[in-house]
Design a protein around this motif. Sequence first.
Motif, PDB file in Angstrom:
ATOM      1  N   MET A 132       0.912  -1.056   0.065  1.00  0.00           N
ATOM      2  CA  MET A 132      -0.022  -0.133   0.192  1.00  0.00           C
ATOM      3  C   MET A 132       0.908   1.162   0.124  1.00  0.00           C
ATOM      4  SD  MET A 132      -1.727   0.011   3.673  1.00  0.00           S
ATOM      5  CE  MET A 132      -0.097   0.158   4.961  1.00  0.00           C
ATOM      6  N   SER A 133       0.019   2.552  -0.627  1.00  0.00           N
ATOM      7  CA  SER A 133       1.058   3.419  -0.762  1.00  0.00           C
ATOM      8  C   SER A 133       0.157   4.468   0.704  1.00  0.00           C
ATOM      9  CB  SER A 133       1.282   4.829  -1.960  1.00  0.00           C
ATOM     10  OG  SER A 133       1.908   5.225  -1.849  1.00  0.00           O
ATOM     11  N   ASP A 134       0.786   5.319   1.445  1.00  0.00           N
ATOM     12  CA  ASP A 134       0.474   6.022   1.946  1.00  0.00           C
ATOM     13  C   ASP A 134       1.482   7.811   2.175  1.00  0.00           C
ATOM     14  OD1 ASP A 134      -0.237   3.530   4.904  1.00  0.00           O
ATOM     15  OD2 ASP A 134      -1.341   4.564   3.240  1.00  0.00           O
ATOM     16  N   ALA A 135       0.343   8.666   2.872  1.00  0.00           N
ATOM     17  CA  ALA A 135       1.271   9.664   2.223  1.00  0.00           C
ATOM     18  C   ALA A 135       0.909  10.752   4.556  1.00  0.00           C
ATOM     19  CB  ALA A 135       0.321  10.275   0.740  1.00  0.00           C
ATOM     20  N   PHE A 136       2.349  10.913   4.204  1.00  0.00           N
ATOM     21  CA  PHE A 136       2.419  11.381   5.368  1.00  0.00           C
ATOM     22  C   PHE A 136       2.793  13.197   5.603  1.00  0.00           C
ATOM     23  CE2 PHE A 136       1.962   7.822   7.692  1.00  0.00           C
ATOM     24  CZ  PHE A 136       3.021   6.427   7.059  1.00  0.00           C
TER      25      PHE A 136
ATOM     26  N   THR B 106       3.772  -3.168   4.666  1.00  0.00           N
ATOM     27  CA  THR B 106       2.821  -2.514   5.758  1.00  0.00           C
ATOM     28  C   THR B 106       4.004  -1.291   6.392  1.00  0.00           C
ATOM     29  OG1 THR B 106       4.252  -4.398   7.462  1.00  0.00           O
ATOM     30  CG2 THR B 106       2.251  -5.174   6.622  1.00  0.00           C
ATOM     31  N   VAL B 107       3.643  -0.443   7.245  1.00  0.00           N
ATOM     32  CA  VAL B 107       4.151   0.600   7.302  1.00  0.00           C
ATOM     33  C   VAL B 107       4.564   1.078   8.698  1.00  0.00           C
ATOM     34  CG1 VAL B 107       3.984   3.525   7.316  1.00  0.00           C
ATOM     35  CG2 VAL B 107       2.629   1.756   5.636  1.00  0.00           C
ATOM     36  N   ASP B 108       5.314   0.810   9.432  1.00  0.00           N
ATOM     37  CA  ASP B 108       5.671   0.816  10.689  1.00  0.00           C
ATOM     38  C   ASP B 108       6.242   2.421  11.013  1.00  0.00           C
ATOM     39  OD1 ASP B 108       7.630   1.117  13.089  1.00  0.00           O
ATOM     40  OD2 ASP B 108       9.324  -0.708  12.708  1.00  0.00           O
TER      41      ASP B 108
ATOM     42  N   VAL C  46      14.424   1.490   1.622  1.00  0.00           N
ATOM     43  CA  VAL C  46      14.117   0.712   3.353  1.00  0.00           C
ATOM     44  C   VAL C  46      14.690  -0.577   2.997  1.00  0.00           C
ATOM     45  CG1 VAL C  46      13.496   0.785   5.638  1.00  0.00           C
ATOM     46  CG2 VAL C  46      13.618   3.166   4.294  1.00  0.00           C
ATOM     47  N   THR C  47      15.870  -1.528   3.073  1.00  0.00           N
ATOM     48  CA  THR C  47      15.310  -2.901   3.656  1.00  0.00           C
ATOM     49  C   THR C  47      15.836  -3.259   5.020  1.00  0.00           C
ATOM     50  OG1 THR C  47      18.154  -2.721   3.038  1.00  0.00           O
ATOM     51  CG2 THR C  47      16.315  -3.259   1.955  1.00  0.00           C
TER      52      THR C  47
END
Length: 431
Positions: free
Chosen positions: A1-5, A15-17, A109-110
Amino acid sequence: MSDAFGESLSITAATVDPALLDLPWSLPLEQWTSEHIAALPKGISRHIVRFANLSGYVIAVKETSADLAQREYDMLRTLQRLEVPCVEPLAVIQGRTDENGAPLETALVTRHLRFSLPYRALFSQMLRPDTATRLADALALLLVRLHVIGFFWGDVSLSNTLFRRDAGAFAAYLVDAETGKLYQGGLSKGQRENDLEVARVNIAGELMDLAAGGHVDEDLDPLVTSERIVSQYRMLWNELTGRESFSSAERWRINQRVDRLNTLGFDIEELSIRTAEHGSEVVIQPKVVDAGHHTRRLLRLTGLDAEENQARRLLNDLDQWRHAFGKGHLDEEMAAHEWVAGVFEPVIRAIPRELRGKLESAEIFHQVLEHRWFMSERQSRDVPLAEALNSYVEEILRHRRDEAALLEPVTGGLAVPTRISAGPEDWRATV
């Protein structure tokens, strides 16, 4: 998914941490401070790369272009689904700007692979010829596995690979997939040979660089070592894909071919077998091969997840234990459960807490068995496992560097890391 902050920063991830938001994305990576940096040894990279602590684990952050970051993220996710050894992609951070609103490069990021090291950090003082050979063998196996699924790497090198110890050998993991491409119809011979030539040239150059700095044993020949990957690759590729013909009276050779592949760590899911028109000849060719034969068997029997050679060693010890203690009448799963509870777990629990970050549990168990064998040979007696364990901890493990967490950044590509210690702890062997 893609979320803007925020106003411009966006994170693309499965999954976004939320802890990702706490990192200083408004600063170029080279300006990140020790507050966020995890000082682990780094390999050589054409990009700026930094390690950072995040939610109890370590991540690697690489600055690159938006297109390359997204492409590599997608490729690593695909390789993971295909069960190829590679680093785990976590996120792509886009829309970064500094405090003046100037754009910054996109970040990939990995997750840092625990217990893994770049090739330059696999030695304290000198790279010995046998270590270099084992690294080349591990990289050859990784390249074969990639080519079997139709992946063209394009930039094969020791620098683009991480290594984990694997029962006296090494297991190689792909780190940089920026130049890679997956071909659904498989690779041509020319594509495979191109990757192989790139590997040969790059490895020779990397080892020559170490030699120029006085970091390799004088007996190590970079050209011989780089040729090793070519010969090892060809042997593996031929064993995995080569056609084999024999008379119909030698049909036992079908099982022999399967056994050889199992020994190399591969399962055959499909074979192409045909007989000649006159019926006197049989032709066999593997159609689908799957790596991780011993790893899957160990996981099925014990729930332990280990590298291929580690799994083979643990399974051998399980089989020897069944024979020595009269457990042959038990079914395989029952015997494996007893072995884990009565042999493997007591050894791991007996390791002092402050020493458990030095090696993976499966690698520690393998090395305890090796140490016991050498002690028994040296003393001409059967050394008990508890005695060998005590000796191993005090004489060997206590003096190793940690490979789960290493301090001190690499200077000039080399470092002798400092161990993170949790403090002393009394213990005694219980096996």
